[in-house]
Design a protein around this motif. Structure first.
Motif, PDB file in Angstrom:
ATOM      1  N   UNK A   1      24.185  24.768  73.169  1.00 18.43           N
ATOM      2  CA  UNK A   1      23.974  24.868  72.291  1.00 18.43           C
ATOM      3  C   UNK A   1      22.700  23.881  71.664  1.00 18.43           C
ATOM      4  N   UNK A   2      21.849  23.583  71.251  1.00 16.16           N
ATOM      5  CA  UNK A   2      21.034  22.755  70.640  1.00 16.16           C
ATOM      6  C   UNK A   2      21.005  22.945  68.665  1.00 16.16           C
TER       7      UNK A   2
ATOM      8  N   UNK B   1      24.682  27.366  63.003  1.00 15.87           N
ATOM      9  CA  UNK B   1      26.094  26.884  62.962  1.00 15.87           C
ATOM     10  C   UNK B   1      25.732  26.735  64.527  1.00 15.87           C
ATOM     11  N   UNK B   2      25.833  25.051  65.050  1.00 15.98           N
ATOM     12  CA  UNK B   2      26.459  24.473  66.316  1.00 15.98           C
ATOM     13  C   UNK B   2      27.202  24.145  66.477  1.00 15.98           C
ATOM     14  N   UNK B   3      27.576  24.779  68.088  1.00 21.35           N
ATOM     15  CA  UNK B   3      29.103  25.270  68.797  1.00 21.35           C
ATOM     16  C   UNK B   3      28.890  24.472  70.075  1.00 21.35           C
ATOM     17  N   UNK B   4      29.365  23.383  70.152  1.00 22.06           N
ATOM     18  CA  UNK B   4      29.979  22.958  71.410  1.00 22.06           C
ATOM     19  C   UNK B   4      31.023  22.617  72.004  1.00 22.06           C
TER      20      UNK B   4
ATOM     21  N   UNK C   1      17.612  23.458  62.873  1.00 19.64           N
ATOM     22  CA  UNK C   1      17.421  24.353  63.389  1.00 19.64           C
ATOM     23  C   UNK C   1      19.271  24.407  64.607  1.00 19.64           C
ATOM     24  N   UNK C   2      19.607  25.446  64.598  1.00 19.87           N
ATOM     25  CA  UNK C   2      20.156  25.729  65.792  1.00 19.87           C
ATOM     26  C   UNK C   2      20.144  26.790  66.999  1.00 19.87           C
TER      27      UNK C   2
END
Length: 280
Positions: free
Chosen positions: A85-86, A228-231, A3-4
């Motif tokens: 973001x997680x 999508x995860x973004x950092x 999960x994000x």
């Protein structure tokens, strides 16, 4: 299962009422069988200049249903807002490895980091072939009266681990810096990752407020729009004004997405970079 999602300090206080400690309980979209592993990455910052840039993101109180996300500062720093973001993944998910690393050893209080630092990371279990590795910022403590320049990235990736780098330039003064990382097998056709940088859109000497770029997925097959995860993995910002930077994405389809790196008001964002990971 994975999960994000995001957590922003604006969910608990107004920008003009900054707090040192900012925590929010994040509920997972579905319940995990057991408490998952949770990776956090900084995706937006709005910090007053004139004092040190101090921010740290981390997760605790992780259960199968939720966890607590933290975006904290300390000392005389005014953190107007911040966002993370997680990425949560079940413990038995063999596709992903994740971890964190904090670097203070070579810096010391008020050290000028005019060099590159390298740190060996060893996977808890080796991969069959060299994996893909995504790295991102989780913590920074930088002097307030010098420009703020920091970058993290991975190199020398093999089946057992990789080298995690923290670099800076100019007169940036670093007290500490921390990064998170996610690794996954390179042959998965339902996972892809990449990086983006403002210099792909505009040169450092001619900074813009808004940067965006369309990405076309290559070598993957998504049967639905991916999560999508973004950092942030880097930023280079003038200390003449507040540090303001935000990374996000939109227009997500099975074929690609658009990433954004923005600033606002009088901030001079010389450059910034992101890491992202997409999956079904």
């Amino acid at each position: 299962m994975a999960a994000v999602g995001t957590f922003n300090t604006k969910q608990i206080h107004l920008d003009h009422c900054p707090q040192k400690e900012n925590a929010g309980v994040i509920r997972f979209p579905q319940t995990f069988v057991a408490p998952p592993r949770v990776a956090l990455g900084l995706s937006a910052l709005d910090i007053e200049n004139g004092s040190k840039i101090r921010v740290k993101a981390y997760a605790d109180d992780i259960t199968s249903q939720d966890f607590t996300a933290h975006i904290d500062t300390w000392g005389d720093t005014s953190l107007y807002s911040g966002e993370v973001n997680y990425f949560a993944m079940k413990p038995a998910n063999l596709d992903f490895r994740t971890g964190t690393f904090q670097h203070t050893k070579d810096f010391g209080e008020g050290t000028i980091l005019g060099k590159k630092t390298a740190n060996k990371i060893t996977f808890s279990r080796p991969f069959v072939t060299p994996p893909r590795v995504v790295v991102f910022l989780q913590e920074v403590s930088l002097n307030g009266d010098k420009d703020w320049c920091i970058k993290t990235y991975a190199s020398n990736i093999d089946t057992n681990g990789f080298t995690l780098h923290f670099d800076t330039s100019g007169d940036t003064i670093v007290d500490s810096v921390g990064a998170g990382w996610i690794a996954y097998p390179e042959d998965r056709d339902h996972i892809c990752s990449g990086t983006g940088h403002t210099t792909e859109v505009s040169p450092r000497h001619h900074p813009h407020e808004k940067h965006q770029k369309d990405v076309v997925f290559q070598g993957v097959h998504f049967w639905r729009n991916p999560r999508v995860f973004v950092a942030l993995n880097s930023f280079d910002v003038s200390s003449e004004a507040d540090l303001r930077c935000r990374a996000y994405f939109d227009n997500v389809t099975t074929n690609g997405l658009t990433w954004h790196i923005d600033t606002w008001n009088d901030t001079k964002l010389k450059s910034a970079g992101i890491s992202y990971i997409c999956f079904n």
